[in-house]
Design an enzyme around this catalytic site. Structure first.
Site, PDB file in Angstrom:
ATOM      1  N   LYS A  14       0.826  -1.211   0.000  1.00 46.65           N
ATOM      2  CA  LYS A  14       0.000   0.000   0.000  1.00 46.65           C
ATOM      3  C   LYS A  14       0.867   1.271   0.000  1.00 46.65           C
ATOM      4  CE  LYS A  14      -2.278  -1.030   3.808  1.00 46.65           C
ATOM      5  NZ  LYS A  14      -1.742  -2.336   4.246  1.00 46.65           N
ATOM      6  N   ARG A  89      -9.548   0.535   9.277  1.00 42.33           N
ATOM      7  CA  ARG A  89      -9.124  -0.821   9.615  1.00 42.33           C
ATOM      8  C   ARG A  89     -10.168  -1.573  10.433  1.00 42.33           C
ATOM      9  NH1 ARG A  89      -3.381   0.180   9.024  1.00 42.33           N
ATOM     10  NH2 ARG A  89      -2.096  -1.657   9.398  1.00 42.33           N
ATOM     11  N   ARG A 128      11.717  -5.816   4.911  1.00 46.55           N
ATOM     12  CA  ARG A 128      11.568  -4.382   5.183  1.00 46.55           C
ATOM     13  C   ARG A 128      12.134  -4.055   6.572  1.00 46.55           C
ATOM     14  NH1 ARG A 128       5.545  -1.940   4.880  1.00 46.55           N
ATOM     15  NH2 ARG A 128       5.321  -2.651   7.016  1.00 46.55           N
TER      16      ARG A 128
HETATM   17  P1  ADP Z   1       1.159  -2.159   7.999  1.00 44.49           P
HETATM   18  O1  ADP Z   1       0.089  -1.977   6.963  1.00 44.49           O
HETATM   19  O2  ADP Z   1       2.433  -2.684   7.430  1.00 44.49           O
HETATM   20  O3  ADP Z   1       0.694  -2.892   9.228  1.00 44.49           O
HETATM   21  P2  ADP Z   1       0.868   0.561   8.966  1.00 44.49           P
HETATM   22  O4  ADP Z   1       1.966   1.546   8.894  1.00 44.49           O
HETATM   23  O5  ADP Z   1      -0.369   0.816   8.196  1.00 44.49           O
HETATM   24  O6  ADP Z   1       1.610  -0.756   8.516  1.00 44.49           O
HETATM   25  O7  ADP Z   1       0.422   0.329  10.493  1.00 44.49           O
HETATM   26  C1  ADP Z   1       1.339   0.004  11.508  1.00 44.49           C
HETATM   27  C2  ADP Z   1       0.604  -0.125  12.845  1.00 44.49           C
HETATM   28  O8  ADP Z   1      -0.016   1.135  13.178  1.00 44.49           O
HETATM   29  C3  ADP Z   1      -0.546  -1.132  12.886  1.00 44.49           C
HETATM   30  O9  ADP Z   1      -0.092  -2.433  13.183  1.00 44.49           O
HETATM   31  C4  ADP Z   1      -1.419  -0.536  14.015  1.00 44.49           C
HETATM   32  O10 ADP Z   1      -0.895  -0.837  15.286  1.00 44.49           O
HETATM   33  C5  ADP Z   1      -1.281   0.941  13.818  1.00 44.49           C
HETATM   34  N1  ADP Z   1      -2.348   1.490  12.920  1.00 44.49           N
HETATM   35  C6  ADP Z   1      -2.163   2.035  11.684  1.00 44.49           C
HETATM   36  N2  ADP Z   1      -3.346   2.426  11.156  1.00 44.49           N
HETATM   37  C7  ADP Z   1      -4.296   2.108  12.076  1.00 44.49           C
HETATM   38  C8  ADP Z   1      -5.705   2.232  12.120  1.00 44.49           C
HETATM   39  N3  ADP Z   1      -6.401   2.758  11.096  1.00 44.49           N
HETATM   40  N4  ADP Z   1      -6.368   1.794  13.238  1.00 44.49           N
HETATM   41  C9  ADP Z   1      -5.688   1.274  14.265  1.00 44.49           C
HETATM   42  N5  ADP Z   1      -4.365   1.109  14.284  1.00 44.49           N
HETATM   43  C10 ADP Z   1      -3.659   1.516  13.217  1.00 44.49           C
END
Ligand code: ADP
Length: 192
Positions: A14, A89, A128
């Site tokens: 993404k 999410r 990564r």
């Molecule tokens: P990835 O898609 O590789 O898990 P992200 O950078 O999107 O990486 O997210 C990393 C972490 O940040 C998630 O595991 C979660 O703990 C938190 N996070 C990110 N976006 C959300 C969200 N929309 N709701 C809740 N937690 C989130």
């Protein structure tokens, strides 16, 4: 406005595709993961709270994330559209987003979902983790927990947008450019 959700499990690409999409379509990139990591780097109260969840591979509470998205909207009032990455999410986040957008007299045009097998995802994330400095990418147990959370909570987001007829799957394996072209094709057909 043209608002797009790029959807898919951790490691599905993404972030990589978002950078290219933002450059092509002039959308504002809203990555809740990036915003949270910025809060952590700045050691804000929000960041300190979020870190304890992120380090375990758990989701940050909905209210925290939704408040952060709301504040980001306020900072980008003239935007021609947003690209949502890693958000929503949960079903509650999807509902909150729908109503935030409805207040702006707009809505989600499409949800494009990158599909990648779990073995490929684990490989990509551990790889990564070697260079990203992300502590949630170095421990396989944490990675597996993020997948479990994805299956348990985030699948509801797909259901939400399938019901609205906005969901489209994209094959997420192959070269970055091939996947990008597949995404662009889907977007262009929604825009016309
Ligand atoms: P990835 O898609 O590789 O898990 P992200 O950078 O999107 O990486 O997210 C990393 C972490 O940040 C998630 O595991 C979660 O703990 C938190 N996070 C990110 N976006 C959300 C969200 N929309 N709701 C809740 N937690 C989130």
């Amino acid at each position: 406005m043209f608002n797009l959700i790029l959807f898919g499990p951790p490691g599905s690409g993404k972030g990589t595709q978002s950078d290219k999409l933002v450059a092509r379509y002039g959308l504002i990139h809203l990555s809740t993961g990036n915003l949270l990591r910025e809060e952590i780097a700045n050691q804000t109260p929000l960041g300190i709270e979020a870190k304890s969840f992120m380090d375990k591979g758990r989701l940050v509470p909905d209210a925290v994330v939704i408040g952060m998205v709301d504040a980001y909207f306020d900072k980008h009032k003239g935007a021609r559209g947003f690209l949502f990455d890693g958000f929503p999410r949960t079903a509650a986040q999807a509902e909150a987003l729908d109503s935030l957008l409805a207040h702006k007299n707009t809505s989600i045009a499409a949800v494009l979902a990158l599909e990648v097998t779990e073995e490929e995802l684990v490989k990509r994330l551990l790889n990564r983790g070697k260079t990203s400095g992300r502590s949630d990418d170095t421990n396989e147990a944490v990675i597996r927990n993020r997948f479990a959370v994805y299956m348990q909570e985030t699948t509801a987001v797909a259901t939400h947008y399938k019901a609205a007829g906005k969901f489209e799957a994209i094959h997420g394996e192959g070269t970055v450019d091939d996947i990008f072209e597949a995404i662009c094709k889907a977007i262009d057909s929604k825009m016309s």
